[in-house]
Motif scaffolding. Sequence first.
Motif, short mmCIF file in Angstrom:
data_model
loop_
_atom_site.label_atom_id
_atom_site.label_comp_id
_atom_site.label_asym_id
_atom_site.label_seq_id
_atom_site.Cartn_x
_atom_site.Cartn_y
_atom_site.Cartn_z
N ALA A 24 0.85 -1.18 0.00
CA ALA A 24 0.00 0.00 0.00
C ALA A 24 0.89 1.24 0.00
O ALA A 24 1.94 1.27 0.64
CB ALA A 24 -0.90 -0.01 1.22
N GLU A 25 0.48 2.24 -0.74
CA GLU A 25 1.28 3.46 -0.85
C GLU A 25 1.41 4.16 0.50
O GLU A 25 2.49 4.49 0.94
CB GLU A 25 0.64 4.41 -1.88
N ALA A 26 0.31 4.40 1.15
CA ALA A 26 0.33 5.08 2.44
C ALA A 26 -0.87 4.60 3.24
O ALA A 26 -1.89 4.23 2.66
CB ALA A 26 0.26 6.59 2.24
N PRO A 27 -0.77 4.62 4.56
CA PRO A 27 -1.93 4.22 5.35
C PRO A 27 -3.10 5.17 5.14
O PRO A 27 -2.92 6.32 4.78
CB PRO A 27 -1.43 4.27 6.79
N ALA A 28 -4.28 4.66 5.34
CA ALA A 28 -5.49 5.47 5.19
C ALA A 28 -5.47 6.61 6.20
O ALA A 28 -4.75 6.58 7.20
CB ALA A 28 -6.72 4.60 5.39
N ALA A 29 -6.26 7.65 5.93
CA ALA A 29 -6.26 8.83 6.79
C ALA A 29 -6.67 8.47 8.21
O ALA A 29 -6.09 8.94 9.17
CB ALA A 29 -7.18 9.89 6.21
N ALA A 30 -7.70 7.65 8.36
CA ALA A 30 -8.16 7.25 9.69
C ALA A 30 -7.69 5.82 9.96
O ALA A 30 -8.46 4.88 9.94
CB ALA A 30 -9.67 7.34 9.75
N ALA A 31 -6.39 5.69 10.16
CA ALA A 31 -5.82 4.36 10.41
C ALA A 31 -5.00 4.39 11.69
O ALA A 31 -4.39 5.40 12.03
CB ALA A 31 -4.96 3.92 9.24
N LEU A 32 -5.00 3.28 12.36
CA LEU A 32 -4.24 3.12 13.59
C LEU A 32 -3.25 1.98 13.36
O LEU A 32 -3.66 0.85 13.11
CB LEU A 32 -5.21 2.80 14.73
N ALA A 33 -1.95 2.27 13.40
CA ALA A 33 -0.92 1.27 13.12
C ALA A 33 -0.47 0.62 14.42
O ALA A 33 0.05 1.30 15.32
CB ALA A 33 0.26 1.90 12.40
#
Length: 141
Positions: free
Chosen positions: A57-66
Amino acid sequence: MSFGRLERRQGDAPMSEINVTPLVDVMLVLLVIFIVAAPIMAGRLALDLPRAQTPMAEAPAAAALAVAIDAQGQWFLDDRPVNAEALREHLAETGRQRPDTEVQLRADSRVPYGQVAEFIGWAQAAGLSRMGFVAQPAAAR
């Protein structure tokens, strides 16, 4: 001398119906055999799960918790070490504020599945139902 009449006696009529009792007995015995044998066969079932090669994935989604778990069982929240209780509190707070947040879990391959399942339970109890599992592409290994 009298011999009586010479009539031919009718014998028993041939049976035109199937005797169902032995058939039912055989079916019940087979049913019991399959009931006993099914768990034994399922317990020895060896699965070779498919492997998928997907692009990163290019970048995590805006509302994502890693969230990450290393091989020693240490928890990381956005690449910062955190203990389990603080992680659960953060999940609960995130679930109250933004229940549509996606939780992206990165777990080391040596982490026991029970620990991953425990984390999934924490996320679901906090009201977070969107879960993503992050993996390395097959070529990077």
